[in-house]
Motif scaffolding. Structure first.
Motif, PDB file in Angstrom:
ATOM      1  N   ASP A   1      31.595  30.869  55.549  1.00 40.67           N
ATOM      2  CA  ASP A   1      30.862  29.775  56.201  1.00 40.67           C
ATOM      3  C   ASP A   1      29.442  30.166  56.596  1.00 40.67           C
ATOM      4  O   ASP A   1      28.577  29.315  56.742  1.00 40.67           O
ATOM      5  CB  ASP A   1      31.612  29.311  57.449  1.00 40.67           C
ATOM      6  N   LYS A   2      29.206  31.456  56.784  1.00 38.54           N
ATOM      7  CA  LYS A   2      27.887  31.949  57.180  1.00 38.54           C
ATOM      8  C   LYS A   2      27.033  32.347  55.980  1.00 38.54           C
ATOM      9  O   LYS A   2      25.918  32.827  56.146  1.00 38.54           O
ATOM     10  CB  LYS A   2      28.041  33.145  58.111  1.00 38.54           C
ATOM     11  N   GLY A   3      27.579  32.184  54.766  1.00 30.06           N
ATOM     12  CA  GLY A   3      26.841  32.527  53.560  1.00 30.06           C
ATOM     13  C   GLY A   3      26.935  33.993  53.171  1.00 30.06           C
ATOM     14  O   GLY A   3      26.217  34.436  52.279  1.00 30.06           O
ATOM     15  N   GLN A   4      27.811  34.735  53.822  1.00 29.60           N
ATOM     16  CA  GLN A   4      27.972  36.155  53.499  1.00 29.60           C
ATOM     17  C   GLN A   4      28.979  36.321  52.366  1.00 29.60           C
ATOM     18  O   GLN A   4      29.933  35.558  52.240  1.00 29.60           O
ATOM     19  CB  GLN A   4      28.434  36.933  54.727  1.00 29.60           C
ATOM     20  N   ALA A   5      28.762  37.345  51.554  1.00 27.94           N
ATOM     21  CA  ALA A   5      29.651  37.608  50.428  1.00 27.94           C
ATOM     22  C   ALA A   5      31.040  38.002  50.910  1.00 27.94           C
ATOM     23  O   ALA A   5      31.190  38.740  51.873  1.00 27.94           O
ATOM     24  CB  ALA A   5      29.074  38.711  49.562  1.00 27.94           C
ATOM     25  N   VAL A   6      32.045  37.485  50.215  1.00 26.09           N
ATOM     26  CA  VAL A   6      33.434  37.797  50.500  1.00 26.09           C
ATOM     27  C   VAL A   6      34.089  38.171  49.171  1.00 26.09           C
ATOM     28  O   VAL A   6      34.000  37.428  48.197  1.00 26.09           O
ATOM     29  CB  VAL A   6      34.178  36.588  51.106  1.00 26.09           C
ATOM     30  N   PHE A   7      34.708  39.340  49.127  1.00 23.72           N
ATOM     31  CA  PHE A   7      35.394  39.796  47.932  1.00 23.72           C
ATOM     32  C   PHE A   7      36.891  39.668  48.141  1.00 23.72           C
ATOM     33  O   PHE A   7      37.407  39.912  49.227  1.00 23.72           O
ATOM     34  CB  PHE A   7      35.058  41.260  47.629  1.00 23.72           C
ATOM     35  N   ARG A   8      37.588  39.293  47.074  1.00 21.05           N
ATOM     36  CA  ARG A   8      39.041  39.140  47.124  1.00 21.05           C
ATOM     37  C   ARG A   8      39.596  39.655  45.807  1.00 21.05           C
ATOM     38  O   ARG A   8      38.956  39.538  44.769  1.00 21.05           O
ATOM     39  CB  ARG A   8      39.377  37.664  47.303  1.00 21.05           C
ATOM     40  N   MET A   9      40.775  40.227  45.834  1.00 20.21           N
ATOM     41  CA  MET A   9      41.411  40.703  44.612  1.00 20.21           C
ATOM     42  C   MET A   9      42.683  39.909  44.360  1.00 20.21           C
ATOM     43  O   MET A   9      43.443  39.626  45.287  1.00 20.21           O
ATOM     44  CB  MET A   9      41.749  42.186  44.710  1.00 20.21           C
ATOM     45  N   GLU A  10      42.878  39.543  43.085  1.00 25.86           N
ATOM     46  CA  GLU A  10      44.113  38.895  42.670  1.00 25.86           C
ATOM     47  C   GLU A  10      44.783  39.806  41.648  1.00 25.86           C
ATOM     48  O   GLU A  10      44.113  40.433  40.828  1.00 25.86           O
ATOM     49  CB  GLU A  10      43.842  37.536  42.036  1.00 25.86           C
ATOM     50  N   PHE A  11      46.087  39.846  41.706  1.00 26.91           N
ATOM     51  CA  PHE A  11      46.850  40.705  40.820  1.00 26.91           C
ATOM     52  C   PHE A  11      47.693  39.838  39.892  1.00 26.91           C
ATOM     53  O   PHE A  11      48.311  38.875  40.353  1.00 26.91           O
ATOM     54  CB  PHE A  11      47.733  41.643  41.636  1.00 26.91           C
ATOM     55  N   PRO A  12      47.734  40.193  38.606  1.00 28.87           N
ATOM     56  CA  PRO A  12      48.540  39.388  37.675  1.00 28.87           C
ATOM     57  C   PRO A  12      50.015  39.500  38.004  1.00 28.87           C
ATOM     58  O   PRO A  12      50.475  40.500  38.559  1.00 28.87           O
ATOM     59  CB  PRO A  12      48.239  40.013  36.307  1.00 28.87           C
ATOM     60  N   ASP A  13      50.744  38.454  37.690  1.00 25.32           N
ATOM     61  CA  ASP A  13      52.197  38.471  37.899  1.00 25.32           C
ATOM     62  C   ASP A  13      52.800  39.525  36.988  1.00 25.32           C
ATOM     63  O   ASP A  13      52.488  39.605  35.801  1.00 25.32           O
ATOM     64  CB  ASP A  13      52.811  37.111  37.582  1.00 25.32           C
ATOM     65  N   ARG A  14      53.652  40.328  37.556  1.00 21.74           N
ATOM     66  CA  ARG A  14      54.334  41.350  36.765  1.00 21.74           C
ATOM     67  C   ARG A  14      55.665  40.790  36.296  1.00 21.74           C
ATOM     68  O   ARG A  14      56.417  40.211  37.080  1.00 21.74           O
ATOM     69  CB  ARG A  14      54.580  42.605  37.592  1.00 21.74           C
ATOM     70  N   LYS A  15      55.928  40.951  35.027  1.00 21.89           N
ATOM     71  CA  LYS A  15      57.208  40.499  34.483  1.00 21.89           C
ATOM     72  C   LYS A  15      58.246  41.588  34.729  1.00 21.89           C
ATOM     73  O   LYS A  15      58.038  42.738  34.385  1.00 21.89           O
ATOM     74  CB  LYS A  15      57.080  40.205  33.004  1.00 21.89           C
TER      75      LYS A  15
END
Length: 55
Positions: free
Chosen positions: A39-53
């Motif tokens: 909301d303040k315009g600052q960078a936010v990093f997030r990681m997503e992990f693929p579904d493991r079969k």
């Protein structure tokens, strides 16, 4: 971060990472790094992990 990863993040907002290494467990994994802003315009990093079969 490599120059290629930074360029991909800035152009598309995400970058696929391969063979990242866990410091805690020493194992490797794949993930997608996402770049967004808060909301303040600052960078936010997030990681997503693929579904493991499960086998």
């Amino acid at each position: 971060m490599t120059k290629q990863i930074v360029e991909e993040l800035l152009n598309t907002g995400k970058a696929n990472l391969r063979k990242c290494r866990s410091r805690k467990y020493g194992k490797t994994y794949d993930a997608t790094l996402l770049l967004d802003t808060d909301d303040k315009g600052q960078a936010v990093f997030r990681m997503e992990f693929p579904d493991r079969k499960r086998k």
